[in-house]
Each structure stands twice: as C-alpha cells, then as structure tokens.
Design a protein around this motif. Structure first.
Motif, mmCIF file in Angstrom:
data_model
loop_
_atom_site.group_PDB
_atom_site.id
_atom_site.type_symbol
_atom_site.label_atom_id
_atom_site.label_comp_id
_atom_site.label_asym_id
_atom_site.label_seq_id
_atom_site.Cartn_x
_atom_site.Cartn_y
_atom_site.Cartn_z
ATOM 1 N N GLN A 110 0.784 -1.242 0.000
ATOM 2 C CA GLN A 110 0.000 0.000 0.000
ATOM 3 C C GLN A 110 0.814 1.289 0.000
ATOM 4 O OE1 GLN A 110 -2.776 0.492 3.300
ATOM 5 N NE2 GLN A 110 -2.284 2.653 3.245
ATOM 6 N N GLU A 158 -13.989 -11.331 7.242
ATOM 7 C CA GLU A 158 -13.463 -10.184 6.484
ATOM 8 C C GLU A 158 -12.684 -10.628 5.250
ATOM 9 O OE1 GLU A 158 -10.674 -7.761 8.793
ATOM 10 O OE2 GLU A 158 -9.710 -7.297 6.879
ATOM 11 N N GLU A 200 -4.368 -5.079 -4.188
ATOM 12 C CA GLU A 200 -4.451 -3.754 -3.577
ATOM 13 C C GLU A 200 -4.591 -2.650 -4.621
ATOM 14 O OE1 GLU A 200 -2.080 -3.259 0.169
ATOM 15 O OE2 GLU A 200 -0.835 -4.771 -0.801
HETATM 16 O O1 NSS Z 1 -4.569 -5.869 6.910
HETATM 17 S S1 NSS Z 1 -5.600 -5.645 5.924
HETATM 18 O O2 NSS Z 1 -6.952 -5.542 6.439
HETATM 19 N N1 NSS Z 1 -5.321 -4.332 5.092
HETATM 20 C C1 NSS Z 1 -4.132 -4.039 4.511
HETATM 21 O O3 NSS Z 1 -3.148 -4.726 4.522
HETATM 22 C C2 NSS Z 1 -4.108 -2.723 3.728
HETATM 23 N N2 NSS Z 1 -2.745 -2.181 3.725
HETATM 24 C C3 NSS Z 1 -4.614 -2.975 2.338
HETATM 25 C C4 NSS Z 1 -4.743 -1.728 1.533
HETATM 26 O O4 NSS Z 1 -5.528 -0.862 1.914
HETATM 27 N N3 NSS Z 1 -4.015 -1.604 0.442
HETATM 28 O O5 NSS Z 1 -5.542 -6.877 4.948
HETATM 29 C C5 NSS Z 1 -6.382 -6.881 3.797
HETATM 30 C C6 NSS Z 1 -6.984 -8.236 3.576
HETATM 31 C C7 NSS Z 1 -7.877 -8.734 4.705
HETATM 32 O O6 NSS Z 1 -9.170 -8.197 4.596
HETATM 33 C C8 NSS Z 1 -7.854 -10.215 4.484
HETATM 34 O O7 NSS Z 1 -8.753 -10.576 3.454
HETATM 35 C C9 NSS Z 1 -6.443 -10.453 3.984
HETATM 36 O O8 NSS Z 1 -5.960 -9.221 3.484
HETATM 37 N N4 NSS Z 1 -5.557 -10.949 5.054
HETATM 38 C C10 NSS Z 1 -5.167 -12.224 5.192
HETATM 39 N N5 NSS Z 1 -5.444 -13.324 4.470
HETATM 40 C C11 NSS Z 1 -4.878 -14.486 4.848
HETATM 41 N N6 NSS Z 1 -4.050 -14.616 5.894
HETATM 42 C C12 NSS Z 1 -3.731 -13.528 6.650
HETATM 43 N N7 NSS Z 1 -2.888 -13.652 7.655
HETATM 44 C C13 NSS Z 1 -4.305 -12.276 6.304
HETATM 45 N N8 NSS Z 1 -4.208 -11.023 6.800
HETATM 46 C C14 NSS Z 1 -4.974 -10.233 6.034
#
Ligand code: NSS
Length: 434
Positions: A189, A357, A227
């Motif tokens: 991001q 989520e 993203e």
């Molecule tokens: O932490 S988030 O909610 N958001 C971000 O990282 C922002 N920097 C994104 C942005 O605005 N460009 O993660 C986004 C999504 C979250 O809703 C989950 O669907 C997924 O990423 N997510 C994961 N998926 C699988 N495993 C893990 N550990 C995980 N963490 C977040």
C-alpha cells in the motif's frame, strides 16, 4: 515432438485415432474388458481396453498400472454422452512413461488433514483441489479484467522493505547487508500511494507476509493480496469500488466456473446468486450496538474478532460493510474522520456464511502533521517514513484504497472451510513442508 492430444480437445477428433498422455486416475477390470480413467489436467477420459483388440503384451501391461502411473494411450475417439467429458477412447496401444508404486499415498479413502498437508504435492492432483485452483485462476483473471477495464495500471511493489506497512506485531524480518533490518512486505500500500500520484489509478497484486501466531482457518503467513489505490477518491468512492469488484467476481465465478462449483465442490450457488448490490452498510457504532444487543460484552474501541464478524453479518445474504472504526483499532495511515476524530475513514467488508473479512480498506491520511503525529503515536521509526511523508509535502491529494485477500475470497466463493486449501502450498505457523 511428443504426439499428444489434450483430453479437453477430444471433441474435434471423433472417429480418429489419437494419442493422449496423462496419469492413471482409476482402473477397473471386468472379465475381458478393462476401463481406465486417465487425467491430463484438462479433463478426465475413460479408456476402454478389450482383450481381443490389443496385443497380449499390452493386456499384460495393465497389471502394472497403479494409481498415478503416467502413461501414453493410443486409441479411437468415440462420442459417448454418458462418459465423463462426453468421449471415450477404444484402446489400441499403451505405454508406461513413469510407473507409480502400490504405496501411492493418496488413495480413494478419506485421509486426515495433517496427512494430506504432508502430501500436498500429491493431494493437488485430486479433483477437489484442481477445481479450487481453477476457480482461483479465474478470479485472478477477473480481478485484472475488472481493473484494466476501468483504467487501472498494474504496478509491482517491493517485497523487501525498510518501512513497516501495517503493524509491528506480525513482521518477518531479515538482515539486509549493512543497512540493518528488512521486513517482508505486509502490504504494498505505501508504495502504491506514491504510484497513485504518478498514475492516478493503480493496483498491485502479489504475495504478502504476516508472522501470524494465531492458528485459525482464516490466517496464512504468506497470502496473496490485491491492492487498488485511487487518487481523488474518498472513503465512499472506495466502498463503491469494492462493491462493484466483489459483485463482478462472484458473477464471473458463476458464469465460468459452474462445473467446478456445482459438480466438484458441491457449492450451494443460490447463496452466490444472491450477491447483488447494494451491500448493507453498518457504521462501527451500529455494529457495536448490534453485538451488545445480541449479548456480547464488546466495548466501544475494540476491534471486531472473527466471532463478532460472523454475528454482525449473520442476518444478511450479502457481504456487509462495517465502516469508520476507532482510530486505536486500525493502522496508522488511515484518515481521521472529520465528523468524529475518535474514528477513521475506513471499512472492512465481511463475507456472508461466516467467512469473515475479505477486504480491509480506507481513505489515507493526507495531512502531513496528522500523519506524522500518528507515526509518532505508534512509535514507528520515523526515519523509514521520510519518503512517505513527502507524498503529503509535495502535492498532497485525497486518496483511498483497499486490500482484498485472495485466499479468503476463493474460500468463500468455493465454500471451502479452511483457506489452506485455496493456495497451492500453504504457509502456516506449523508448516513449511512441502
Ligand atoms: O490488513 S488488511 O486488512 N489491510 C491491509 O493490509 C491494507 N494495507 C490494504 C490496503 O488498503 N491496500 O488486509 C487486507 C486483507 C484482509 O481483509 C484479508 O482478506 C487479507 O488481506 N488478510 C489475510 N489473508 C490471509 N491470511 C492472513 N494472515 C491475512 N491477513 C490479512
């Protein structure tokens, strides 16, 4: 060159003799006829072997065929509407490329999940896993089509970074020569924000890393995140984009992956057919009030846990937005809500059926002083964010974006309970093999 016709192309060869290569999926003999099911990645085909029509050597060779033997078969293509794929082959010749032992680990019986994960490299060959990988592939294509149709430019952000992208709690770090510590990207991001000032509408799509110590069905340590980042777009416009994208993805899966979803994964697609805009929207305050009315002891200020998300979404068939969380529950870069400075302009999109989520998004703090104050409040190393603060110093601009977790989205659309099945080689707290 290897003479080879793909199983999915057999329709164009009815009546002709062709050679097909693949792996033995199943074998059944009944008297003087044997039936082989061959799999080549494009489909399955039944091969009929009549003892009277092949040489004794070929007939004898059937004996040594265990599951997953790789082989080439030559035969005449016949149309047969009852056969899987609509065709079968009447065998004339067969040769073994690679034998497979009788001890092939994955048999047609039920195996425990630990055993399957230990043999993930072979488990991937089974129809359910193949179907999930095909849906994943189609969704990746759909994401790119959607964004390119809307004028987004694909950019690639670094995996190794000196700046903490999300939060200090879940970082993987490594030594980086004389420059100290590098972190594996939790998000692209921050770099996307710089690129949005150059290109307007951008997206990155790649692996992201979080040292999640929690063992849940929704967490991987390496996962793929889409993203998008959009200049001149506020939180409202951001949610609209998310809604449009998710609707597009579900519609694409229903259109192009019906066989995988219905026949192989036995997904109740009526649940997917009801995913149409508009998606319900609840403010964080409303979500807390709802949870408390359901008997939860959650306090204003707390982030929503997995169980809370399920409860908030339970009355809806469609994904639900929860927006404007308290500042303390969210990352440092989110824009303060001018109408209630205790909160930030952000949203989480919660999928129905308890999948939780799938998207986290926000409008970004575009005020230099407020952003710097947040970096300091969170005790982040200021020197790593000079370039990020520059974006607010030289022509700051309202902008928003979000992250969609690919594996969680695939799990929801496929109706798969644990996200480890939605990536070929899952990485979790307890597993790096294979
Ligand atoms: O932490 S988030 O909610 N958001 C971000 O990282 C922002 N920097 C994104 C942005 O605005 N460009 O993660 C986004 C999504 C979250 O809703 C989950 O669907 C997924 O990423 N997510 C994961 N998926 C699988 N495993 C893990 N550990 C995980 N963490 C977040």
């Amino acid at each position: 060159m290897i003479e080879n016709v793909h199983i999915s192309d057999l329709a164009g060869h009815v009546g002709s003799e062709v050679t097909v290569h693949g792996w033995l999926h199943n074998k059944r003999t009944s008297g003087k006829v044997a039936f082989l099911i061959l799999r080549d990645g494009t489909g399955l085909v039944q091969v009929v072997v009549s003892q009277g029509e092949v040489t004794p050597e070929v007939w004898a060779r059937l004996e040594e065929l265990n599951y997953e033997t790789s082989l080439g078969v030559t035969g005449t293509v016949r149309a047969d509407p009852r056969a899987p794929g609509g065709h079968e082959l009447s065998l004339t010749d067969l040769y073994v490329v690679g034998p497979s032992g009788e001890d092939y680990p994955i048999q047609l019986k039920e195996h425990g999940v630990d055993f399957l994960l230990e043999h993930r490299h072979l488990w991937l060959r089974t129809p359910r896993q193949v179907a999930i990988m095909r849906v994943r592939d189609e969704l990746i294509k759909a994401i790119r089509d959607f964004l390119h149709e809307r004028g987004f430019v694909n950019v690639d952000t670094p995996i190794l970074s000196g700046a903490i992208g999300e939060s200090a709690g879940t970082l993987f770090s490594t030594e980086y020569f004389d420059l100290g510590t590098a972190y594996l990207a939790q998000t692209g991001q921050l770099y996307n924000e710089a690129l949005a000032a150059a290109l307007g509408r951008v997206y990155c799509f790649g692996p992201t890393f979080r040292a999640e110590k929690s063992k849940t069905r929704r967490h991987l340590t390496e996962f793929w995140m889409l993203e998008p980042e959009v200049a001149w777009c506020d939180s409202e416009c951001n949610m609209q984009l998310q809604e449009d994208l998710v609707f597009y993805l579900v519609a694409r899966a229903l259109e192009r992956c019906r066989t995988e979803l219905v026949e192989t994964l036995e997904r109740d697609i009526s649940r997917l057919e009801s995913i149409v805009p508009p998606f319900p929207r609840l403010s964080y305050d409303e979500a807390i009030a709802k949870l408390r009315s359901l008997g939860s002891s959650i306090q204003w200020g707390d982030d929503l846990g997995a169980e809370d998300e399920t409860q908030v979404a339970q009355d809806y068939e469609r994904p639900v937005f929860v927006y404007n969380y308290p500042k303390g529950a969210k990352a440092f870069y989110m824009k303060e809500n001018p109408d209630d400075p205790r909160t930030v302009l952000c949203d989480d999109l919660i999928a129905p059926e308890g999948y939780g989520e799938i998207i986290g998004g926000s409008q970004r703090e575009d005020d230099y002083d407020k952003l710097l104050a947040r970096i300091r409040e969170e005790k982040l190393p200021e020197e790593a964010y000079g370039w990020y603060l520059d974006l607010r110093r030289y022509g700051t601009f309202p902008h928003s974006g979000f992250g969609l977790g690919l594996e969680r989205t695939v799990a929801w659309i496929c109706g798969v309970q644990h996200i480890r099945e939605t990536i070929a080689f899952p990485r979790t707290l307890k597993r790096m093999y294979p």
